[in-house]
Design an enzyme around this catalytic site. Sequence first.
Site, short mmCIF file in Angstrom:
data_model
loop_
_atom_site.label_atom_id
_atom_site.label_comp_id
_atom_site.label_asym_id
_atom_site.label_seq_id
_atom_site.Cartn_x
_atom_site.Cartn_y
_atom_site.Cartn_z
N ILE A 1 111.73 63.05 136.40
CA ILE A 1 112.53 62.07 137.15
C ILE A 1 113.95 62.62 137.34
CG2 ILE A 1 113.55 59.77 137.03
CD1 ILE A 1 110.94 58.81 135.70
N ASN B 1 120.21 69.92 122.98
CA ASN B 1 119.27 69.11 122.23
C ASN B 1 120.08 67.93 121.68
OD1 ASN B 1 117.70 67.90 120.26
ND2 ASN B 1 116.76 69.82 119.62
N ALA C 1 108.75 60.64 121.95
CA ALA C 1 108.05 60.07 120.79
C ALA C 1 106.81 60.94 120.58
CB ALA C 1 107.65 58.63 121.04
N TYR D 1 102.36 51.92 124.63
CA TYR D 1 103.76 52.34 124.76
C TYR D 1 104.46 52.24 123.39
CZ TYR D 1 107.91 53.43 127.53
OH TYR D 1 109.02 54.05 128.07
N LYS E 1 113.19 51.65 124.11
CA LYS E 1 113.73 51.21 125.41
C LYS E 1 114.47 49.88 125.28
CE LYS E 1 112.35 54.67 127.99
NZ LYS E 1 113.30 55.78 128.20
N ILE F 1 105.25 57.04 136.49
CA ILE F 1 105.17 58.25 137.32
C ILE F 1 104.56 59.33 136.43
CG2 ILE F 1 106.55 60.02 138.50
CD1 ILE F 1 108.72 57.94 138.97
N ARG F 2 103.70 60.16 136.97
CA ARG F 2 103.11 61.24 136.15
C ARG F 2 104.14 62.33 135.88
NH1 ARG F 2 97.27 63.52 137.46
NH2 ARG F 2 97.70 64.55 135.50
N THR F 3 104.49 62.49 134.60
CA THR F 3 105.43 63.53 134.18
C THR F 3 104.95 64.05 132.83
OG1 THR F 3 106.81 61.99 132.95
CG2 THR F 3 107.42 62.35 135.26
N LEU F 4 105.66 65.08 132.34
CA LEU F 4 105.34 65.62 131.01
C LEU F 4 105.41 64.51 129.95
CD1 LEU F 4 104.75 68.48 129.97
CD2 LEU F 4 107.19 68.68 129.43
P1 NAD Z 1 110.03 64.50 131.49
O1 NAD Z 1 109.12 65.00 130.42
O2 NAD Z 1 110.09 65.25 132.74
O3 NAD Z 1 111.52 64.33 130.92
C1 NAD Z 1 111.78 64.05 129.57
C2 NAD Z 1 112.92 64.96 129.18
O4 NAD Z 1 113.37 64.67 127.87
C3 NAD Z 1 112.52 66.44 129.20
O5 NAD Z 1 113.36 67.15 130.07
C4 NAD Z 1 112.75 66.88 127.77
O6 NAD Z 1 113.22 68.20 127.68
C5 NAD Z 1 113.83 65.89 127.34
N1 NAD Z 1 113.99 65.81 125.89
C6 NAD Z 1 113.06 65.47 124.96
N2 NAD Z 1 113.60 65.58 123.73
C7 NAD Z 1 114.89 65.98 123.90
C8 NAD Z 1 115.96 66.28 123.01
N3 NAD Z 1 115.82 66.20 121.68
N4 NAD Z 1 117.15 66.68 123.54
C9 NAD Z 1 117.31 66.80 124.87
N5 NAD Z 1 116.34 66.53 125.76
C10 NAD Z 1 115.14 66.13 125.27
O7 NAD Z 1 109.58 62.97 131.73
P2 NAD Z 1 110.22 61.80 132.61
O8 NAD Z 1 109.11 60.83 132.79
O9 NAD Z 1 110.92 62.33 133.79
O10 NAD Z 1 111.25 61.13 131.60
C11 NAD Z 1 112.63 60.92 131.90
C12 NAD Z 1 113.06 59.53 131.48
O11 NAD Z 1 112.44 58.58 132.33
C13 NAD Z 1 112.68 59.14 130.06
O12 NAD Z 1 113.71 58.36 129.49
C14 NAD Z 1 111.46 58.26 130.28
O13 NAD Z 1 111.22 57.36 129.22
C15 NAD Z 1 111.90 57.55 131.53
N6 NAD Z 1 110.85 56.84 132.28
C16 NAD Z 1 109.74 57.51 132.66
C17 NAD Z 1 108.75 56.83 133.37
C18 NAD Z 1 107.48 57.54 133.79
O14 NAD Z 1 106.49 56.88 134.07
N7 NAD Z 1 107.47 58.86 133.89
C19 NAD Z 1 108.91 55.47 133.67
C20 NAD Z 1 110.08 54.82 133.28
C21 NAD Z 1 111.04 55.52 132.56
#
Ligand code: NAD
Length: 258
Positions: A20, A67, A98, A158, A165, A194-197
């Site tokens: 995202i 980090n 998590a 979740y 959150k 959204i599909r992400t890591l």
């Molecule tokens: P993503 O895996 O692309 O991003 C998560 C990021 O967190 C990664 O870049 C990872 O390197 C970083 N991260 C993890 N541990 C860390 C640390 N100790 N220090 C620094 N960075 C760290 O996944 P995403 O879905 O894009 O997630 C981004 C945000 O969006 C998150 O807060 C997630 O909860 C939130 N979110 C995601 C969705 C979804 O469905 N994908 C929906 C709502 C909210």
Amino acid sequence: MLDLTGKHALVTGIANNRSIAWGIAQQLHQAGAELGITYLPDEKGRFEKKVRELVEPLNPTVFEPCNVQDDAQIQSTFETIREKWGKLDILIHCLAFAGKDELSGDFSNTSREGFTRALDISSYSLVSLAAAAKPLMTQGGSIVTLTYLGGVRVVPNYNVMGIAKAALEMNVRYLAAELGSQNVRVNAISAGPIRTLASSAVGGILDMIRHVEEVAPLRRTVTQTEVGNAATFLCSDLSSGVTGQVLYVDAGYNIMGM
Ligand code: NAD
């Protein structure tokens, strides 16, 4: 006007082209912001290489390992910003973690260690990054974080991330109340699935996405670009009267009772 020319924006949380944060970085860049990017360092430097190549077209002028569990890395990131930019206008907090074990099954099985780690990385990090950004936001600013419906309602699997959150959304309100006097606004975007890591670690994520596609008013999920557009709005003067809010960018799913 939605014009971020002359604004300096730090974007955290890019892991790959599904992130995202990547959608947000692209939209901020398109609006004219100068970007700084942080990445999560790993021992073999794989994340660094991948993220560096991905963001190159956006010409970031700050590129730092950060980090959020390491205070020294946070300090060094913001020291670099102070030296190179002298100020900061925009902070995008777009990260969470998590353990996979904590993201399925019974919530009551959450371990103390897993609970602490999820809350530290996913929630406390907004406080520590905002504290580091505060002295640099000398001309006002905008801080945006990413949350999810699982922080206000129970979403299967979740689990501990829902608690993180919920705490994150309350962090937004306390930070907004504190930083408002220096014209720094703090808001959250609650994105649909959204599909992400990160989301692939949540048990049953594909079923969740399918369910949203059936039920949401817009009969679909949202894209990283749509979240990026909303974030750009929250970082621009168009949202100058908005702070302490959670903006749902979820195709309307959160209004549905069934
Ligand atoms: P993503 O895996 O692309 O991003 C998560 C990021 O967190 C990664 O870049 C990872 O390197 C970083 N991260 C993890 N541990 C860390 C640390 N100790 N220090 C620094 N960075 C760290 O996944 P995403 O879905 O894009 O997630 C981004 C945000 O969006 C998150 O807060 C997630 O909860 C939130 N979110 C995601 C969705 C979804 O469905 N994908 C929906 C709502 C909210």
